[in-house]
Design a protein around this motif. Structure first.
Motif, mmCIF file in Angstrom:
data_model
loop_
_atom_site.group_PDB
_atom_site.id
_atom_site.type_symbol
_atom_site.label_atom_id
_atom_site.label_comp_id
_atom_site.label_asym_id
_atom_site.label_seq_id
_atom_site.Cartn_x
_atom_site.Cartn_y
_atom_site.Cartn_z
ATOM 1 N N HIS A 260 24.066 -11.490 78.022
ATOM 2 C CA HIS A 260 24.258 -11.485 79.470
ATOM 3 C C HIS A 260 24.365 -10.051 79.982
ATOM 4 O O HIS A 260 23.803 -9.698 80.996
ATOM 5 C CB HIS A 260 25.505 -12.276 79.853
ATOM 6 N N TYR A 261 25.086 -9.199 79.263
ATOM 7 C CA TYR A 261 25.382 -7.860 79.744
ATOM 8 C C TYR A 261 25.563 -6.930 78.555
ATOM 9 O O TYR A 261 26.247 -7.278 77.602
ATOM 10 C CB TYR A 261 26.663 -7.925 80.574
ATOM 11 N N VAL A 262 24.939 -5.760 78.623
ATOM 12 C CA VAL A 262 25.102 -4.728 77.597
ATOM 13 C C VAL A 262 25.355 -3.410 78.303
ATOM 14 O O VAL A 262 24.694 -3.094 79.293
ATOM 15 C CB VAL A 262 23.836 -4.594 76.721
ATOM 16 N N GLU A 263 26.316 -2.638 77.826
ATOM 17 C CA GLU A 263 26.556 -1.313 78.379
ATOM 18 C C GLU A 263 26.410 -0.289 77.271
ATOM 19 O O GLU A 263 27.006 -0.424 76.206
ATOM 20 C CB GLU A 263 27.955 -1.221 79.004
ATOM 21 N N LEU A 264 25.578 0.717 77.511
ATOM 22 C CA LEU A 264 25.307 1.772 76.537
ATOM 23 C C LEU A 264 25.797 3.103 77.089
ATOM 24 O O LEU A 264 25.629 3.386 78.269
ATOM 25 C CB LEU A 264 23.801 1.877 76.265
ATOM 26 N N TYR A 265 26.363 3.920 76.228
ATOM 27 C CA TYR A 265 26.816 5.248 76.614
ATOM 28 C C TYR A 265 25.980 6.280 75.877
ATOM 29 O O TYR A 265 25.758 6.154 74.677
ATOM 30 C CB TYR A 265 28.293 5.443 76.267
ATOM 31 N N ALA A 266 25.525 7.311 76.590
ATOM 32 C CA ALA A 266 24.739 8.384 75.990
ATOM 33 C C ALA A 266 25.499 9.692 76.174
ATOM 34 O O ALA A 266 25.981 9.988 77.270
ATOM 35 C CB ALA A 266 23.375 8.478 76.656
ATOM 36 N N ALA A 267 25.595 10.469 75.102
ATOM 37 C CA ALA A 267 26.294 11.745 75.178
ATOM 38 C C ALA A 267 25.583 12.703 76.130
ATOM 39 O O ALA A 267 26.220 13.482 76.833
ATOM 40 C CB ALA A 267 26.413 12.366 73.793
#
Length: 58
Positions: free
Chosen positions: A11-18
């Motif tokens: 349903h939902y994915v959150e990705l963090y990028a440096a």
């Protein structure tokens, strides 16, 4: 939908990028190949949408 037919759906994915900017072309290409379209853009983030599924990258 039976419980088994929903298995593996996101349903939902959150990705963090440096380092947000250099990662934009990679993630944008990948999400496009998976059928997602850019939905929102904000300072330091973007979201893609495909049907009722969302991906946020910050």
């Amino acid at each position: 939908m039976t419980p088994d037919s929903r298995s593996g759906l996101l349903h939902y994915v959150e990705l963090y990028a440096a380092d947000f900017e250099p990662s934009a072309s990679f993630w944008g290409w990948l999400f496009g190949e998976l059928g997602y379209s850019i939905y929102q853009v904000w300072n330091g983030g973007q979201s893609w949408q495909k049907s009722a599924r969302w991906i946020h990258r910050t």
